[in-house]
Design a protein around this motif. Structure first.
Motif, mmCIF file in Angstrom:
data_model
loop_
_atom_site.group_PDB
_atom_site.id
_atom_site.type_symbol
_atom_site.label_atom_id
_atom_site.label_comp_id
_atom_site.label_asym_id
_atom_site.label_seq_id
_atom_site.Cartn_x
_atom_site.Cartn_y
_atom_site.Cartn_z
ATOM 1 N N ARG A 165 -18.015 -8.890 -16.453
ATOM 2 C CA ARG A 165 -17.924 -9.208 -15.030
ATOM 3 C C ARG A 165 -19.288 -9.057 -14.400
ATOM 4 N NH1 ARG A 165 -17.233 -6.592 -10.175
ATOM 5 N NH2 ARG A 165 -17.065 -4.533 -11.112
ATOM 6 N N GLU A 166 -19.708 -10.082 -13.710
ATOM 7 C CA GLU A 166 -20.954 -10.017 -12.953
ATOM 8 C C GLU A 166 -20.764 -9.093 -11.750
ATOM 9 O OE1 GLU A 166 -23.894 -11.458 -13.658
ATOM 10 O OE2 GLU A 166 -23.017 -12.196 -15.530
ATOM 11 N N ASP B 209 -19.021 -10.612 -8.808
ATOM 12 C CA ASP B 209 -17.650 -11.103 -8.983
ATOM 13 C C ASP B 209 -16.658 -10.088 -8.426
ATOM 14 O OD1 ASP B 209 -18.622 -13.334 -10.275
ATOM 15 O OD2 ASP B 209 -18.186 -12.587 -12.292
#
Length: 84
Positions: free
Chosen positions: A41-42, A45
């Motif tokens: 997950r960035e 995000d």
């Protein structure tokens, strides 16, 4: 004819930015195939663990599918050699 089935288990391990999936497929011949998938997950995000599970799970299942295709291909080749 009796129905046939396989058993698939998928387990997840998650932290704030990574999801890991471990998949296990049990086949009728008693063999088992195991695979892993990952998702990251960035920071920007949204924190939606469900999405990481879906991605990591899909990747693990795709790996299982490839292993299953290879296993079937080997078994077909073995049968062809035995029949020659």
């Amino acid at each position: 004819m009796q129905p046939v089935g396989w058993h698939v288990e998928v387990e997840f391990d998650e932290d704030d930015s990574h999801t890991r999936a471990a998949a296990l497929l049990r086949l009728r011949d008693g063999s088992e195939l195991r695979a892993r998938g990952r998702a990251s997950r960035e920071p920007r995000d949204p924190n939606e663990p469900r999405i990481g599970e879906e991605l990591a799970g899909a990747r693990a299942l795709m790996d299982l599918a490839q292993q299953l295709m290879a296993k079937a291909g080997t078994e077909v080749s073995d049968l062809e050699r035995a029949g020659s």
